[in-house]
Design a protein around this motif. Structure first.
Motif, PDB file in Angstrom:
ATOM      1  N   GLU A 353       0.873  -1.237  -0.036  1.00 59.73           N
ATOM      2  CA  GLU A 353       0.119  -0.193   0.059  1.00 59.73           C
ATOM      3  C   GLU A 353       0.890   1.221   0.002  1.00 59.73           C
ATOM      4  N   LEU A 354       0.917   1.844  -0.936  1.00 63.68           N
ATOM      5  CA  LEU A 354       1.767   3.173  -1.275  1.00 63.68           C
ATOM      6  C   LEU A 354       0.833   4.620  -1.364  1.00 63.68           C
ATOM      7  N   ASP A 355       1.376   5.635  -0.844  1.00 61.08           N
ATOM      8  CA  ASP A 355       0.772   7.017  -1.200  1.00 61.08           C
ATOM      9  C   ASP A 355       1.491   7.547  -2.215  1.00 61.08           C
ATOM     10  N   LEU A 356       0.707   7.691  -3.419  1.00 61.50           N
ATOM     11  CA  LEU A 356       1.011   8.263  -4.860  1.00 61.50           C
ATOM     12  C   LEU A 356       0.910   9.629  -4.883  1.00 61.50           C
ATOM     13  N   SER A 357       2.003  10.548  -5.225  1.00 58.50           N
ATOM     14  CA  SER A 357       1.743  11.874  -5.479  1.00 58.50           C
ATOM     15  C   SER A 357       1.315  12.332  -6.670  1.00 58.50           C
ATOM     16  N   LEU A 358       0.328  12.794  -7.024  1.00 58.39           N
ATOM     17  CA  LEU A 358      -0.231  13.373  -8.367  1.00 58.39           C
ATOM     18  C   LEU A 358       0.422  14.224  -8.784  1.00 58.39           C
ATOM     19  N   ILE A 359       1.300  14.264  -9.931  1.00 58.84           N
ATOM     20  CA  ILE A 359       1.835  15.403 -10.599  1.00 58.84           C
ATOM     21  C   ILE A 359       1.609  15.895 -11.898  1.00 58.84           C
ATOM     22  N   ALA A 360       1.674  16.996 -12.332  1.00 60.34           N
ATOM     23  CA  ALA A 360       1.377  17.374 -13.692  1.00 60.34           C
ATOM     24  C   ALA A 360       2.717  16.900 -14.423  1.00 60.34           C
ATOM     25  N   ALA A 361       2.626  16.663 -15.862  1.00 60.06           N
ATOM     26  CA  ALA A 361       3.587  16.339 -16.753  1.00 60.06           C
ATOM     27  C   ALA A 361       5.108  17.336 -16.552  1.00 60.06           C
ATOM     28  N   PRO A 362       5.957  16.873 -16.234  1.00 60.18           N
ATOM     29  CA  PRO A 362       7.016  18.022 -16.155  1.00 60.18           C
ATOM     30  C   PRO A 362       7.261  18.705 -17.649  1.00 60.18           C
ATOM     31  N   GLY A 363       7.171  20.047 -17.534  1.00 54.85           N
ATOM     32  CA  GLY A 363       7.289  21.059 -18.626  1.00 54.85           C
ATOM     33  C   GLY A 363       5.912  21.600 -19.064  1.00 54.85           C
ATOM     34  N   SER A 364       5.111  21.151 -18.264  1.00 51.39           N
ATOM     35  CA  SER A 364       3.793  21.829 -18.433  1.00 51.39           C
ATOM     36  C   SER A 364       3.539  23.483 -18.237  1.00 51.39           C
ATOM     37  N   GLU A 365       4.526  23.516 -17.252  1.00 52.29           N
ATOM     38  CA  GLU A 365       4.623  25.227 -17.011  1.00 52.29           C
ATOM     39  C   GLU A 365       5.157  26.314 -18.092  1.00 52.29           C
ATOM     40  N   SER A 366       5.830  25.897 -18.727  1.00 53.70           N
ATOM     41  CA  SER A 366       6.357  26.671 -19.905  1.00 53.70           C
ATOM     42  C   SER A 366       6.982  25.672 -20.993  1.00 53.70           C
ATOM     43  N   ILE A 367       6.836  26.213 -22.233  1.00 54.60           N
ATOM     44  CA  ILE A 367       7.544  25.561 -23.272  1.00 54.60           C
ATOM     45  C   ILE A 367       8.559  26.418 -23.878  1.00 54.60           C
ATOM     46  N   ASP A 368       9.976  25.966 -23.836  1.00 49.65           N
ATOM     47  CA  ASP A 368      11.096  26.749 -24.531  1.00 49.65           C
ATOM     48  C   ASP A 368      10.886  26.604 -26.043  1.00 49.65           C
ATOM     49  N   ARG A 369       9.975  27.446 -26.743  1.00 47.71           N
ATOM     50  CA  ARG A 369      10.018  27.567 -28.088  1.00 47.71           C
ATOM     51  C   ARG A 369      11.017  28.241 -28.588  1.00 47.71           C
ATOM     52  N   VAL A 370      11.569  27.529 -29.839  1.00 49.58           N
ATOM     53  CA  VAL A 370      12.818  27.987 -30.648  1.00 49.58           C
ATOM     54  C   VAL A 370      12.325  28.143 -32.172  1.00 49.58           C
ATOM     55  N   GLU A 371      12.387  29.455 -32.809  1.00 47.67           N
ATOM     56  CA  GLU A 371      12.070  29.496 -34.108  1.00 47.67           C
ATOM     57  C   GLU A 371      13.237  29.548 -35.107  1.00 47.67           C
ATOM     58  N   ILE A 372      13.453  28.768 -36.265  1.00 50.56           N
ATOM     59  CA  ILE A 372      14.361  28.461 -37.019  1.00 50.56           C
ATOM     60  C   ILE A 372      14.175  29.909 -37.925  1.00 50.56           C
ATOM     61  N   THR A 373      15.598  30.505 -37.953  1.00 44.27           N
ATOM     62  CA  THR A 373      15.477  32.131 -38.760  1.00 44.27           C
ATOM     63  C   THR A 373      16.228  31.831 -40.138  1.00 44.27           C
ATOM     64  N   SER A 374      16.606  30.719 -40.473  1.00 44.92           N
ATOM     65  CA  SER A 374      17.480  30.579 -41.701  1.00 44.92           C
ATOM     66  C   SER A 374      16.789  30.871 -42.912  1.00 44.92           C
ATOM     67  N   SER A 375      17.377  31.202 -43.924  1.00 48.49           N
ATOM     68  CA  SER A 375      16.716  31.411 -45.337  1.00 48.49           C
ATOM     69  C   SER A 375      16.446  30.343 -45.997  1.00 48.49           C
ATOM     70  N   GLY A 376      16.980  29.041 -45.677  1.00 45.15           N
ATOM     71  CA  GLY A 376      16.578  27.752 -46.298  1.00 45.15           C
ATOM     72  C   GLY A 376      15.232  27.208 -46.125  1.00 45.15           C
ATOM     73  N   PRO A 377      15.040  26.063 -46.503  1.00 44.45           N
ATOM     74  CA  PRO A 377      13.406  25.526 -46.526  1.00 44.45           C
ATOM     75  C   PRO A 377      13.065  25.253 -45.115  1.00 44.45           C
ATOM     76  N   LEU A 378      13.940  25.167 -44.183  1.00 46.48           N
ATOM     77  CA  LEU A 378      13.526  24.911 -42.572  1.00 46.48           C
ATOM     78  C   LEU A 378      13.208  26.331 -42.046  1.00 46.48           C
ATOM     79  N   GLY A 379      13.467  27.259 -42.571  1.00 50.85           N
ATOM     80  CA  GLY A 379      13.054  28.747 -41.999  1.00 50.85           C
ATOM     81  C   GLY A 379      11.652  28.862 -41.797  1.00 50.85           C
ATOM     82  N   GLY A 380      11.245  29.161 -40.508  1.00 54.73           N
ATOM     83  CA  GLY A 380       9.842  29.542 -40.143  1.00 54.73           C
ATOM     84  C   GLY A 380       9.613  28.241 -39.133  1.00 54.73           C
ATOM     85  N   LEU A 381      10.164  27.147 -39.181  1.00 61.50           N
ATOM     86  CA  LEU A 381       9.754  26.210 -38.259  1.00 61.50           C
ATOM     87  C   LEU A 381      10.001  26.522 -36.701  1.00 61.50           C
ATOM     88  N   VAL A 382       8.985  26.253 -36.047  1.00 62.82           N
ATOM     89  CA  VAL A 382       8.898  26.500 -34.531  1.00 62.82           C
ATOM     90  C   VAL A 382       9.019  25.106 -33.872  1.00 62.82           C
TER      91      VAL A 382
END
Length: 464
Positions: A353-382
């Motif tokens: 018999e265990l006491d389970l702590s219920l947590i939100a998925a780590p990283g729920s608080e904020s997302i570190d978004r990165v935008e690709i700014t190159s001029s190639g075909p990957l430009g604009g990917l977030v």
């Protein structure tokens, strides 16, 4: 004894017991109005004002080419701008708060741009979705300017039993508010045969048809036990197999909506499990099949911090038996993040018999978004580095690592990549972090080879 003697005894009995003869031949007459007129009408009168009709519409884009969204063929079939059309849907909803909170299905209102809600007394309100979750197929609406509405009380859906009488109230096929009766046919239903597949649904034989979605399943005390959501049918009409979202999950959605949440937050399990059948039970040395067996545990999972490992069995959570992998996720979803609950398990074959702590998925608080700014075909990917929260949001494999796509703008919008795609490799370089992708995106080459994962499949495309 002779036949004549037996006949004499029988005749003597019937003559000396006229009351018994009268009882056998005379039917009982109902003695009260209640016995004459058995009806669900008192329950219907009490509950039906809380069930509303919902008319929703949204603007959708239709691609003229069937290859427009294909990551490979889209570069050869340019169909020009998409054609827009208005898509309308009809459904039902349930008033759960007197100040204008209504619960319905996500597939009825989740992506709608215009929502009109009509009460049984013909009053109309404009509705706005304030909290929704596509996987749970639940949406909570706020009615503009509404007050003193007839809210339906919520029952404890865990107290339901197979065989309980229930009523389904909704607006099937747009004919107007309709009531059908039936019983609870099954509990904790899930699996590939059920539309949606996930969840832990109530099954009922009360007739549910298109338009009933989002309507109420009520018990004989006039309380909400579920939100009608889907049917199992080959014809599109009721076959006596309908499914409802349990009221206990509705209660948690309502609580979060009233607290101002705009995104449903549920406790994160961080585990992969499988049902225990006869073969698994025998392999684990169990007397009978019960619970679910752990197959994978994320290092940050609360189950892992309790010392549980692959092969251990989860039996019950908060004193409720765990019947299947989807039932485990449901059990967690109806509980608030931050709580601690009792978990019964078999750890290394020993009951604990265990006491389970219920947590939100780590990283729920904020997302570190990165935008690709190159001029190639990957430009604009977030993009972003994968976290448990992003793995959970996009339904990726539990132990996934690397970089996930959040959005595609600019030149990259033409690649056909979608949010949730995991970028695996570009031009032969493995992509482990967003920094790796930023570095590769600066290359000046004529042909690009991009490998990504979607729905568990590795796909490749070449881009000039």
């Amino acid at each position: 004894m002779t036949r004549s003697a037996i006949l004499a005894v029988f005749l003597a009995f019937t003559v000396t017991n006229p009351a018994q003869m009268a009882f056998a031949e005379t039917p009982q007459v109902p003695e009260s109005r209640a016995e004459i007129q058995l009806s669900f009408s008192p329950i219907v009168k009490e509950t039906s004002p809380s069930v509303v009709n919902i008319y929703a519409s949204r603007v959708v884009e239709e691609r003229l080419s069937p290859f427009a969204d294909d990551p490979f063929f889209s570069q050869f079939f340019r169909s020009g701008p998409a054609r827009q059309r208005v898509q309308r849907s009809l459904g039902s909803g349930v008033i759960v708060s007197g100040d204008g909170l209504v619960v319905s299905n996500y597939h009825v209102v989740g992506e709608a741009s215009d929502i009109r809600v009509v009460l049984s007394d013909k009053r109309e309100y404009k509705g706005e979705v304030i909290l929704a979750d596509k996987d749970a197929d639940v949406a909570v609406l706020r009615l503009d300017g509404a007050s003193d509405l007839p809210a339906l009380p919520l029952a404890d859906s865990d107290a339901l039993e197979v065989g309980d009488l229930v009523l389904a109230i909704g607006n099937p096929f747009g004919v107007g508010q309709t009531v059908s009766s039936g019983i609870v046919s099954g509990l904790a239903r899930s699996g590939s045969a059920i539309p949606g597949g996930a969840g832990s649904y109530i099954q009922t034989d009360a007739a549910i048809n298109p338009g009933n979605s989002g309507g109420a399943l009520v018990d004989m005390s006039g309380r909400l036990v579920g939100i009608n959501t889907s049917i199992l049918s080959r014809s599109g009409g009721s076959n006596g197999i309908g499914f409802a979202i349990p009221a206990n999950l509705v209660r948690e959605f309502t609580r979060q909506a009233e607290a101002g949440q705009t995104r449903f937050i549920h406790p994160w399990s961080g585990v992969s499990t499988q049902s225990v059948d006869d073969a698994v039970a025998e392999a684990l040395g169990l007397d009978r099949p019960e619970g679910v067996v752990l197959s994978e545990l994320h290092p940050q999972s609360s189950f892992a911090t309790l010392g549980l490992t692959a092969g251990d069995v989860l039996l019950s959570l908060d004193d409720q038996p765990i019947l299947s992998p989807s039932d485990l996720e449901y059990r967690l979803s109806i509980l608030p993040v931050g709580a601690s609950v009792k978990l019964s398990a078999l750890r290394a074959g020993e009951p604990v018999e265990l006491d389970l702590s219920l947590i939100a998925a780590p990283g729920s608080e904020s997302i570190d978004r990165v935008e690709i700014t190159s001029s190639g075909p990957l430009g604009g990917l977030v993009v972003a580095d994968l976290t448990p929260a992003l793995i959970d949001e996009y339904g990726l494999a539990l132990m996934s690592e690397g970089v996930v796509l959040l959005d595609a703008q600019g030149p990259s919008a033409r690649l056909g990549l979608r949010p949730g795609d995991r970028i695996v490799e570009v031009n032969g370089t493995e992509i482990r972090t967003t920094k790796d992708l930023q570095s590769v995106a600066r290359q000046k080459i004529g042909m690009w080879l991009i490998t990504f994962e979607r729905g568990g499949r590795l796909l490749r495309m070449r881009v000039k």
